[in-house]
Write a protein that holds these residues in place. Sequence first.
Motif, mmCIF file in Angstrom:
data_model
loop_
_atom_site.group_PDB
_atom_site.id
_atom_site.type_symbol
_atom_site.label_atom_id
_atom_site.label_comp_id
_atom_site.label_asym_id
_atom_site.label_seq_id
_atom_site.Cartn_x
_atom_site.Cartn_y
_atom_site.Cartn_z
ATOM 1 N N PRO A 52 0.813 -1.229 0.000
ATOM 2 C CA PRO A 52 0.000 0.000 0.000
ATOM 3 C C PRO A 52 0.845 1.278 0.000
ATOM 4 C CG PRO A 52 -0.848 -1.566 1.605
ATOM 5 C CD PRO A 52 0.470 -2.092 1.143
ATOM 6 N N VAL A 53 1.974 1.267 0.693
ATOM 7 C CA VAL A 53 2.860 2.435 0.674
ATOM 8 C C VAL A 53 3.395 2.646 -0.737
ATOM 9 C CG1 VAL A 53 4.920 3.486 1.667
ATOM 10 C CG2 VAL A 53 3.485 2.011 3.082
ATOM 11 N N ALA A 54 3.783 1.555 -1.393
ATOM 12 C CA ALA A 54 4.257 1.657 -2.778
ATOM 13 C C ALA A 54 3.149 2.132 -3.708
ATOM 14 C CB ALA A 54 4.791 0.297 -3.242
ATOM 15 N N LEU A 55 1.914 1.704 -3.452
ATOM 16 C CA LEU A 55 0.773 2.165 -4.249
ATOM 17 C C LEU A 55 0.604 3.670 -4.119
ATOM 18 C CD1 LEU A 55 -1.837 1.360 -5.887
ATOM 19 C CD2 LEU A 55 -3.003 1.315 -3.679
ATOM 20 N N LEU A 56 0.690 4.176 -2.897
ATOM 21 C CA LEU A 56 0.560 5.610 -2.663
ATOM 22 C C LEU A 56 1.661 6.381 -3.380
ATOM 23 C CD1 LEU A 56 -0.608 8.077 -1.184
ATOM 24 C CD2 LEU A 56 0.790 7.438 0.801
ATOM 25 N N VAL A 57 2.912 5.958 -3.204
ATOM 26 C CA VAL A 57 4.042 6.675 -3.799
ATOM 27 C C VAL A 57 4.058 6.494 -5.316
ATOM 28 C CG1 VAL A 57 6.564 6.817 -3.883
ATOM 29 C CG2 VAL A 57 5.404 6.500 -1.688
ATOM 30 N N VAL B 208 13.950 11.192 -20.096
ATOM 31 C CA VAL B 208 14.206 11.914 -18.843
ATOM 32 C C VAL B 208 13.052 12.877 -18.600
ATOM 33 C CG1 VAL B 208 15.788 13.404 -17.573
ATOM 34 C CG2 VAL B 208 16.684 11.723 -19.205
ATOM 35 N N PRO B 209 12.173 12.588 -17.650
ATOM 36 C CA PRO B 209 11.018 13.460 -17.429
ATOM 37 C C PRO B 209 11.385 14.693 -16.615
ATOM 38 C CG PRO B 209 10.975 11.651 -15.872
ATOM 39 C CD PRO B 209 12.182 11.425 -16.758
ATOM 40 N N SER B 210 10.449 15.621 -16.543
ATOM 41 C CA SER B 210 10.597 16.800 -15.683
ATOM 42 C C SER B 210 10.063 16.448 -14.301
ATOM 43 C CB SER B 210 9.820 17.984 -16.273
ATOM 44 O OG SER B 210 9.832 19.081 -15.383
ATOM 45 N N VAL B 211 10.950 16.305 -13.343
ATOM 46 C CA VAL B 211 10.567 15.836 -12.009
ATOM 47 C C VAL B 211 10.326 17.029 -11.086
ATOM 48 C CG1 VAL B 211 11.260 14.463 -10.015
ATOM 49 C CG2 VAL B 211 11.913 13.739 -12.321
ATOM 50 N N PRO B 212 9.109 17.188 -10.558
ATOM 51 C CA PRO B 212 8.854 18.243 -9.562
ATOM 52 C C PRO B 212 9.398 17.803 -8.206
ATOM 53 C CG PRO B 212 6.842 17.009 -9.964
ATOM 54 C CD PRO B 212 7.893 16.428 -10.876
ATOM 55 N N VAL B 213 10.595 18.208 -7.895
ATOM 56 C CA VAL B 213 11.279 17.712 -6.701
ATOM 57 C C VAL B 213 10.478 17.998 -5.435
ATOM 58 C CG1 VAL B 213 13.393 17.867 -5.336
ATOM 59 C CG2 VAL B 213 13.512 17.978 -7.842
ATOM 60 N N GLY B 214 9.912 19.194 -5.358
ATOM 61 C CA GLY B 214 9.148 19.543 -4.166
ATOM 62 C C GLY B 214 7.937 18.655 -3.973
ATOM 63 N N ALA B 215 7.158 18.451 -5.068
ATOM 64 C CA ALA B 215 5.955 17.619 -4.970
ATOM 65 C C ALA B 215 6.315 16.171 -4.634
ATOM 66 C CB ALA B 215 5.176 17.682 -6.277
ATOM 67 N N CYS B 216 7.356 15.652 -5.281
ATOM 68 C CA CYS B 216 7.769 14.275 -4.997
ATOM 69 C C CYS B 216 8.284 14.138 -3.565
ATOM 70 C CB CYS B 216 8.839 13.837 -5.998
ATOM 71 S SG CYS B 216 8.229 13.654 -7.688
ATOM 72 N N ILE C 22 5.305 13.857 -1.384
ATOM 73 C CA ILE C 22 4.688 12.527 -1.494
ATOM 74 C C ILE C 22 5.444 11.517 -0.632
ATOM 75 C CG2 ILE C 22 4.297 10.597 -3.073
ATOM 76 C CD1 ILE C 22 3.723 12.701 -5.250
ATOM 77 N N ALA C 23 6.782 11.531 -0.741
ATOM 78 C CA ALA C 23 7.582 10.619 0.083
ATOM 79 C C ALA C 23 7.415 10.917 1.565
ATOM 80 C CB ALA C 23 9.052 10.711 -0.321
ATOM 81 N N ALA C 24 7.407 12.205 1.908
ATOM 82 C CA ALA C 24 7.231 12.577 3.313
ATOM 83 C C ALA C 24 5.857 12.170 3.819
ATOM 84 C CB ALA C 24 7.430 14.086 3.475
ATOM 85 N N GLY C 25 4.831 12.318 2.962
ATOM 86 C CA GLY C 25 3.493 11.895 3.356
ATOM 87 C C GLY C 25 3.412 10.399 3.600
ATOM 88 N N ALA C 26 4.088 9.617 2.753
ATOM 89 C CA ALA C 26 4.100 8.162 2.943
ATOM 90 C C ALA C 26 4.769 7.791 4.259
ATOM 91 C CB ALA C 26 4.819 7.489 1.774
ATOM 92 N N VAL C 27 5.884 8.446 4.554
ATOM 93 C CA VAL C 27 6.572 8.181 5.829
ATOM 94 C C VAL C 27 5.708 8.624 7.006
ATOM 95 C CG1 VAL C 27 8.598 8.763 7.222
ATOM 96 C CG2 VAL C 27 8.857 8.336 4.769
#
Length: 456
Positions: free
Chosen positions: A292-297, A412-420, A423-428
Amino acid sequence: MVSIALGQMRRRPAAFVGLAAALLLAIAAVTLFGSLIAAQAAAPAAARKTVAGPGVMVIAGAFGEIAVLVSFFVVVNALGFALRQQHRELALLRTIAATPRQARRLARGQVLATTLLVAVPAWALGAVSARWFLAALQRRGMAAPGVRVPGSPVPILVAVAAALVVGLVASAVAARRISRISPAAALTASSTEQGRTGVLRLLAGTGALVGGGLLLRLTATRSVEDLDKAAQAALLGALVLLVAAALLGPLMTRVLVAVLGAPIRLLAPGAGWLADANTRGYARRLSSAVVPVALLVGLSGTMSIMTSTAGHAARASAGSVTSATDVWLRQAELGLLICFATVSTVNTLVAVTAERRREFALLRLVGATRGLLMRMLGAEAVLTAALGVLLGSAVAGAASAAFSRAVTGSAVPSVPVGACGWIAAGAVALTVPGILVTGLRAVAGPATELAGDGRD
């Protein structure tokens, strides 16, 4: 069997509350998008022609495809876990002459009872959401003003029927193992975990892995004009890869824990050793928490990176690759996917931790203190979050790279570092406190009484 099924649901509220929440969202999602399709179908032909663009039916179909698949993925995951928690009770029923058919009937009864219990609130949630979403489309000129959500019962009937079919099929698969083996073997299996992943599960996981790869390859070959189709294919490919991760989870977690477990043992010699031993010995349980954590991220990261990549491509070219309405639709879909994934994550983590009360009591009887157990759970929570973020990031990276190839010609996509990062912080933030708060309650109480409790 009806009274036994209901009694099991009362004894294990954590597992069945999670299943009820998953079914509620699934039925509401089908009702939502079914109501939108019915609204467009019932609208006068003149009203349908007044709006330029794909129309409500196409939006609802494309928008709802991934949302409905994700919701049923969450249902299957929650149901499988709820039934695995009952292996001990089902095994005991087998030892007192309950037949395999009766064990499967018990599982079906629980699915039916839970589905009927949430049907009315799910219908209300889906109907209200359909009206809100249609009004939002009309404000943005994507739906005609005269289109209205009809009061037909067909969408909710279809939603309940679909949930029942998915639930009954999933319950039959989940109950198959416990009902096919002998009662003595079932009772032994209920207190241990199989060391090997079954051949059928390995084949299914490998097939899902190949299927996800093919979908991403299809995504990468789409043209810029097929932006929406490329996005849907990328999301579907990410979901199929996550299904593969769920099927191959026990095998994958054993490999990853062998790598990540060493730092935990070094940083926390006592609690870290216990955490590492638990995660190695119960890889299937860890996999249930990681997926489920992987699903969220994975889904949230894929959607965020795709939106950023499409916007970057629009700014870099004279053409119109994306628009404000496209961005709004993707943000709304992202919010819905985050909702499903969050419910799945919280439900699973709470249920996985709550079911270990007997295990914690036995550890306390052999000398472990509550403080040591909480430090052990903290180490397990960090490991679970790390594995989930790592696995979800890998899926998001693969899916967004395929989408970027279709839109920009570069992988190579455009990665929104802040949003990602959020997302990681929310999962943690969901994983670690969720496990620790549930663990505080699970380790409380007299160890002698909890050790004799039949709930594992």
